[in-house]
Design an enzyme around this catalytic site. Structure first.
Site, short mmCIF file in Angstrom:
data_model
loop_
_atom_site.label_atom_id
_atom_site.label_comp_id
_atom_site.label_asym_id
_atom_site.label_seq_id
_atom_site.Cartn_x
_atom_site.Cartn_y
_atom_site.Cartn_z
N GLY A 1 40.98 45.99 36.04
CA GLY A 1 39.90 46.01 35.05
C GLY A 1 38.99 47.22 35.20
O GLY A 1 38.37 47.67 34.22
N GLU B 1 40.71 49.88 33.38
CA GLU B 1 40.62 49.53 31.96
C GLU B 1 39.21 49.79 31.43
O GLU B 1 39.03 50.26 30.30
CB GLU B 1 41.01 48.06 31.77
CG GLU B 1 42.51 47.85 32.03
CD GLU B 1 42.89 46.39 32.19
OE1 GLU B 1 42.24 45.68 32.97
OE2 GLU B 1 43.86 45.96 31.54
N GLU C 1 47.65 44.84 39.05
CA GLU C 1 47.70 43.39 38.80
C GLU C 1 49.06 42.78 39.15
O GLU C 1 49.16 41.63 39.56
CB GLU C 1 47.40 43.10 37.31
CG GLU C 1 45.97 43.37 36.87
CD GLU C 1 45.74 44.79 36.37
OE1 GLU C 1 46.54 45.70 36.70
OE2 GLU C 1 44.73 45.01 35.68
N1 CAA Z 1 38.00 40.96 43.13
C1 CAA Z 1 37.25 40.34 44.06
N2 CAA Z 1 36.92 40.91 45.23
C2 CAA Z 1 37.39 42.13 45.49
C3 CAA Z 1 38.18 42.83 44.58
C4 CAA Z 1 38.50 42.19 43.34
N3 CAA Z 1 39.20 42.80 42.38
N4 CAA Z 1 38.50 44.04 45.12
C5 CAA Z 1 37.92 44.09 46.33
N5 CAA Z 1 37.25 42.92 46.57
C6 CAA Z 1 36.48 42.57 47.75
C7 CAA Z 1 37.39 42.23 48.92
O1 CAA Z 1 37.85 40.90 48.82
C8 CAA Z 1 36.50 42.47 50.09
O2 CAA Z 1 35.62 41.36 50.18
P1 CAA Z 1 35.36 40.69 51.66
O3 CAA Z 1 34.67 41.76 52.44
O4 CAA Z 1 34.48 39.51 51.33
O5 CAA Z 1 36.70 40.34 52.20
C9 CAA Z 1 35.65 43.66 49.65
O6 CAA Z 1 35.74 43.69 48.21
C10 CAA Z 1 36.17 44.98 50.19
O7 CAA Z 1 37.54 45.08 49.87
P2 CAA Z 1 38.68 45.37 50.97
O8 CAA Z 1 38.27 44.84 52.31
O9 CAA Z 1 39.97 44.86 50.42
O10 CAA Z 1 38.67 46.96 51.00
P3 CAA Z 1 39.88 47.94 51.33
O11 CAA Z 1 39.28 49.32 51.41
O12 CAA Z 1 40.69 47.46 52.49
O13 CAA Z 1 40.85 47.89 50.03
C11 CAA Z 1 41.29 47.88 47.66
C12 CAA Z 1 40.35 48.34 48.80
C13 CAA Z 1 42.64 48.60 47.78
C14 CAA Z 1 40.63 48.27 46.36
C15 CAA Z 1 41.52 46.36 47.76
O14 CAA Z 1 40.24 45.72 47.84
C16 CAA Z 1 42.23 45.77 46.57
O15 CAA Z 1 43.44 45.87 46.48
N6 CAA Z 1 41.47 45.12 45.64
C17 CAA Z 1 42.04 44.44 44.50
C18 CAA Z 1 42.51 45.40 43.44
C19 CAA Z 1 43.16 44.64 42.31
O16 CAA Z 1 44.16 43.97 42.45
N7 CAA Z 1 42.56 44.74 41.11
C20 CAA Z 1 43.05 44.05 39.91
C21 CAA Z 1 42.28 42.76 39.71
S1 CAA Z 1 42.93 41.75 38.39
C22 CAA Z 1 42.38 42.50 36.98
O17 CAA Z 1 41.62 43.46 37.01
C23 CAA Z 1 42.86 41.88 35.67
C24 CAA Z 1 42.51 42.64 34.45
O18 CAA Z 1 43.34 43.28 33.83
C25 CAA Z 1 41.13 42.61 33.89
#
Ligand code: CAA
Length: 259
Positions: free
Chosen positions: A110, A113, A133
């Site tokens: 997102g 996006e 995703e």
């Molecule tokens: N939603 C909720 N929490 C999130 C998040 C997300 N999308 N991305 C990061 N966070 C949170 C983590 O859970 C973590 O929280 P805690 O400290 O409470 O555990 C905090 O932010 C820091 O993140 P990381 O410890 O994971 O940090 P990192 O540097 O090791 O990794 C990252 C960074 C690669 C961005 C990893 O956080 C990640 O892969 N995040 C998710 C990315 C993702 O999949 N996004 C798509 C979401 S679905 C979507 O967006 C649908 C749509 O089309 C609208």
């Protein structure tokens, strides 16, 4: 405007407003409240005559790491339908004033996006764009399969959407996804400079021109050309058209009033 997850600063002297996403611990994950605040801020800024361009930014680590996975994880399809979270996103594309995204760090799911829904993207060298995703068992839901494909083409979009791989700012520039890449400490300043340049122009012409460029996404060439022509003629209903053309002839800078 009182918000928990965003900060809004109206720099009236330059007619540019700045919105900063502000959930740093969660990498600006876009939960429902944040998106609702963003929608409300955009409605207010769009109504504010003093604001002529808007910059949207995050922080150095993340523009936004996507929709809030923790908020969505337990939901059913019907919950998602009823919450209809993307209806708040519709305001972004309805905003009449230009929005420039200043992206550092992660712009994922997102977050990518959201940046693509803005009109232009200035990125820092640290920016990473992706639609990951697929790695969490879903797919993009806020325009990732559509805007990304239109911006960078089918095969590149397919690779990003189906593998979840991230691309660097340099690759994003090369693919035509973003406007420019700058050092991280320059990113916001560069976006604001771009916004100021737009804010100096006639707001009426800017609005009609933005509308016309966006029309290219969902019309045939003939329809788009007709729409553009009407909007071009419409600019002649403004005092700004007289001011702009007279200033050119008189060899001076125009003073556009938005009238
Ligand atoms: N939603 C909720 N929490 C999130 C998040 C997300 N999308 N991305 C990061 N966070 C949170 C983590 O859970 C973590 O929280 P805690 O400290 O409470 O555990 C905090 O932010 C820091 O993140 P990381 O410890 O994971 O940090 P990192 O540097 O090791 O990794 C990252 C960074 C690669 C961005 C990893 O956080 C990640 O892969 N995040 C998710 C990315 C993702 O999949 N996004 C798509 C979401 S679905 C979507 O967006 C649908 C749509 O089309 C609208």
């Amino acid at each position: 405007m009182n918000f928990e997850y965003i900060k809004v600063d109206r720099a009236y002297e330059t007619n540019v407003a700045l919105i900063e996403l502000n959930r740093p611990k969660e990498l600006n994950a876009l939960n429902l409240q944040l998106m609702s605040e963003l929608r409300n801020a955009l409605i207010e800024l769009d109504d504010d005559e003093e604001v002529r361009a808007i910059v949207l930014t995050g922080n150095e680590r993340a523009f936004a790491a996507g929709a809030d996975i923790k908020q969505m994880a337990g939901k059913s399809a019907i919950d998602m339908l009823e919450i209809d979270q993307f209806s708040t996103w519709d305001q972004i594309k309805k905003t009449k004033k230009p929005i420039i995204a200043a992206v550092s760090g992660f712009a994922l799911g997102g977050g990518c996006e959201l940046a693509m829904t803005c009109d232009m993207i200035v990125a820092s060298e640290t920016a990473k764009f992706g639609q990951p995703e697929i790695k969490i068992g879903v797919m993009p839901g806020a325009g990732g399969t559509q805007r990304l494909t239109k911006a960078i083409g089918k095969v590149r979009a397919m690779e990003m959407v189906l593998t979840g791989k991230f691309i660097s700012a340099e690759e994003a520039l090369d693919f035509g996804l973003i406007n420019k890449v700058v050092p991280v400490e320059m990113c916001l300043e560069e976006a604001i400079t771009l916004a100021k340049t737009i804010a100096f122009q006639s707001p009426i012409a800017v609005r009609l021109a933005k509308e016309s460029v966006l029309k290219a996404f969902d019309s045939t060439l003939e329809q788009g050309l007709m729409f553009e022509r009407k909007n071009f003629y419409m600019t002649f209903a403004s005092e700004d058209q007289k001011e702009g053309m007279n200033a050119f002839i008189e060899k001076r800078k125009p003073d556009f009033k938005g009238k």
